[in-house]
Design a protein around this motif. Structure first.
Motif, mmCIF file in Angstrom:
data_model
loop_
_atom_site.group_PDB
_atom_site.id
_atom_site.type_symbol
_atom_site.label_atom_id
_atom_site.label_comp_id
_atom_site.label_asym_id
_atom_site.label_seq_id
_atom_site.Cartn_x
_atom_site.Cartn_y
_atom_site.Cartn_z
ATOM 1 N N GLN A 1 -43.039 17.065 22.211
ATOM 2 C CA GLN A 1 -42.220 15.863 22.039
ATOM 3 C C GLN A 1 -41.152 16.047 20.962
ATOM 4 O O GLN A 1 -40.538 15.074 20.525
ATOM 5 C CB GLN A 1 -43.110 14.665 21.696
ATOM 6 N N PHE A 2 -40.934 17.287 20.535
ATOM 7 C CA PHE A 2 -39.905 17.574 19.542
ATOM 8 C C PHE A 2 -38.551 17.693 20.241
ATOM 9 O O PHE A 2 -38.406 18.444 21.202
ATOM 10 C CB PHE A 2 -40.218 18.872 18.802
ATOM 11 N N ASP B 1 -44.945 19.118 8.041
ATOM 12 C CA ASP B 1 -45.939 18.949 9.100
ATOM 13 C C ASP B 1 -46.398 17.496 9.222
ATOM 14 O O ASP B 1 -46.423 16.748 8.234
ATOM 15 C CB ASP B 1 -47.157 19.836 8.825
ATOM 16 N N GLN C 1 -43.211 11.252 8.437
ATOM 17 C CA GLN C 1 -44.497 11.939 8.409
ATOM 18 C C GLN C 1 -45.433 11.350 7.367
ATOM 19 O O GLN C 1 -46.637 11.626 7.379
ATOM 20 C CB GLN C 1 -44.299 13.438 8.155
ATOM 21 N N ASN D 1 -45.970 22.356 15.535
ATOM 22 C CA ASN D 1 -46.019 21.428 16.665
ATOM 23 C C ASN D 1 -47.474 21.132 17.000
ATOM 24 O O ASN D 1 -48.153 21.956 17.606
ATOM 25 C CB ASN D 1 -45.311 22.041 17.872
ATOM 26 N N GLY E 1 -33.415 19.598 16.964
ATOM 27 C CA GLY E 1 -33.103 19.032 15.658
ATOM 28 C C GLY E 1 -32.027 19.802 14.915
ATOM 29 O O GLY E 1 -31.725 20.952 15.230
ATOM 30 N N TYR F 1 -41.198 10.656 20.040
ATOM 31 C CA TYR F 1 -40.108 11.612 19.875
ATOM 32 C C TYR F 1 -40.099 12.063 18.413
ATOM 33 O O TYR F 1 -40.239 11.241 17.507
ATOM 34 C CB TYR F 1 -38.760 10.976 20.236
ATOM 35 N N VAL F 2 -39.922 13.355 18.201
ATOM 36 C CA VAL F 2 -39.975 13.904 16.846
ATOM 37 C C VAL F 2 -38.704 14.694 16.564
ATOM 38 O O VAL F 2 -38.321 15.571 17.348
ATOM 39 C CB VAL F 2 -41.200 14.827 16.652
ATOM 40 N N HIS F 3 -38.037 14.368 15.459
ATOM 41 C CA HIS F 3 -36.912 15.168 14.970
ATOM 42 C C HIS F 3 -37.372 15.869 13.700
ATOM 43 O O HIS F 3 -37.681 15.225 12.700
ATOM 44 C CB HIS F 3 -35.698 14.292 14.668
ATOM 45 N N ALA F 4 -37.450 17.186 13.757
ATOM 46 C CA ALA F 4 -37.883 17.978 12.611
ATOM 47 C C ALA F 4 -36.746 18.887 12.160
ATOM 48 O O ALA F 4 -36.042 19.474 12.987
ATOM 49 C CB ALA F 4 -39.111 18.813 12.969
ATOM 50 N N PHE G 1 -48.232 14.507 20.354
ATOM 51 C CA PHE G 1 -47.017 15.093 19.786
ATOM 52 C C PHE G 1 -46.600 16.391 20.477
ATOM 53 O O PHE G 1 -45.504 16.889 20.234
ATOM 54 C CB PHE G 1 -47.207 15.360 18.288
#
Length: 388
Positions: A117-118, A77, A157, A109, A121, A98-101, A114
């Motif tokens: 914005q994922f 997280d 993170q 999320n 992945g 931009y988020v790569h999880a 944020f």
């Protein structure tokens, strides 16, 4: 009538078939990813990102302002989302997120900047090229999404900002917006590139003796921090690369010496455009008491204005923009000092350290002067002995 042995054999065969058919639903596969499918998906994305920009996607604005794309790479997280919210506040037209999880980590999320914005992945693992792939996906999505993204900053993170957004933006782009667009060929990438490291031989041969040849001779092999701030031309260069990637995507035989994400980007950019890179990172990491390949983890009791100021200090041309690695419980003390640090940045865009509770010793200070003869801003150095 069927004999007992034949009946037993038929029943056993039927049981195996049923187990094979239903086992994925009963016991989900731990790692159902298909490397070939992932590679093809990535190539499709990269081709889209490399096409000349004709339109702007719905996620971006039509305001022709240079922007910084913040690329968050995470497998847990975003504990510092409130701090980043404060960092971004008031500058919505100057950045994209931009988020790569890792989809297997079930990262929540958060709302705010944020939200939604994922990007799609894939699974990421230490000691594998999957982290490189994730970083390239972030670059590709940011390039495809908004042609006004001119810098691409990779953070995790566990990273926190050490300066105000305005300070970072002005440092990267200056104060002439038009020039920021016209001078893209001169934009410098901030990435650590080291050629002298005692671990380089083992890491070079982590996939096997001389496997990296002929594309990457040992004397061209480099190491550096995973976290960077790439200029747009270098982000495009990364997505175009196939030659070096064919080597770095090979699995390691020596896992203990396998850190592909610390070698691919420094090696590629060092071979392609060494003069266009700073050779140093803008992210401060404390390796003094590292454990199992992880740097020092700052705890809440360590957080203070003095710590933040010390973390800014750098031997390079610029002070550090970010620092890691911070534990989630550091959020509250960081939030408590964020406003004060932000205000000081607006007044004094420089490095400083706390001498005592009443006096700040300011050094390496640069004050902004507006020349009466023109509308251009210039920086002139000065020294401050103390500020009450």
């Amino acid at each position: 009538m069927l004999s007992s042995p034949i009946l037993y054999s038929f029943s056993l065969l039927l049981s195996f078939s049923l187990i094979y058919h239903f086992s994925p639903q009963i016991l989900p596969l731990q790692n159902p990813q298909n490397p070939l499918v992932d590679e093809l998906d990535d190539l499709t994305l990269f081709k889209k990102a490399l096409r000349p920009s004709k339109t702007i996607s719905h996620l971006s604005t039509k305001n022709p302002t240079p922007k910084i794309a913040f690329l968050f790479l995470t497998n847990s997280d975003l504990s510092f989302a409130p701090l980043w919210e404060r960092f971004f506040r008031g500058y919505s037209n100057l950045y994209n997120v931009y988020v790569h999880a890792d989809p297997f980590s079930k990262v929540s999320n958060p709302d705010g900047v944020f939200k939604d914005q994922f990007i799609p992945g894939k699974k990421t693992e230490r000691g594998s090229p999957s982290l490189i792939s994730a970083e390239k996906r972030l670059l590709a999505r940011a390039l495809f999404d908004d042609p006004f993204n001119l810098y691409f900053v990779l953070v995790s993170q566990h990273c926190v900002p050490l300066h105000s957004f305005r300070y970072m933006y002005n440092t990267l782009f200056g104060h002439n917006i038009l020039e920021a667009f016209t001078s893209q060929s001169r934009h410098q990438s901030f990435i650590e590139i080291l050629s002298q490291d005692p671990n380089l031989p083992d890491r070079y041969n982590a996939r096997g003796i001389n496997i990296m040849l002929p594309e990457i001779p040992f004397e061209k092999f480099r190491v550096g921090s995973q976290f960077f701030a790439l200029a747009k031309r270098h982000a495009l260069l990364v997505l175009k690369d196939r030659k070096l990637w064919r080597k770095f995507r090979l699995p390691c035989l020596n896992i203990e010496s396998c850190y592909p994400e610390e070698h691919y980007f420094p090696t590629l950019l060092s071979m392609k455009d060494p003069r266009g890179c700073s050779q140093y990172t803008l992210t401060n990491v404390n390796w003094t008491d590292c454990f199992d390949g992880h740097p020092h983890l700052y705890q809440a009791e360590e957080v203070s204005p003095n710590l933040v100021n010390r973390l800014r200090l750098s031997n390079s041309s610029y002070s550090y923009f970010f620092a890691r690695k911070f534990a989630p419980d550091c959020l509250q003390p960081l939030m408590e000092i964020a406003d004060d640090l932000r205000n000081l940045n607006l007044l004094f865009p420089c490095n400083f350290v706390v001498v005592n509770e009443a006096v700040l010793k300011v050094y390496k200070c640069q004050i902004l002067f507006l020349l009466k003869e023109s509308l251009n801003f210039v920086w002139t150095p000065c020294e401050w002995s103390g500020v009450e």
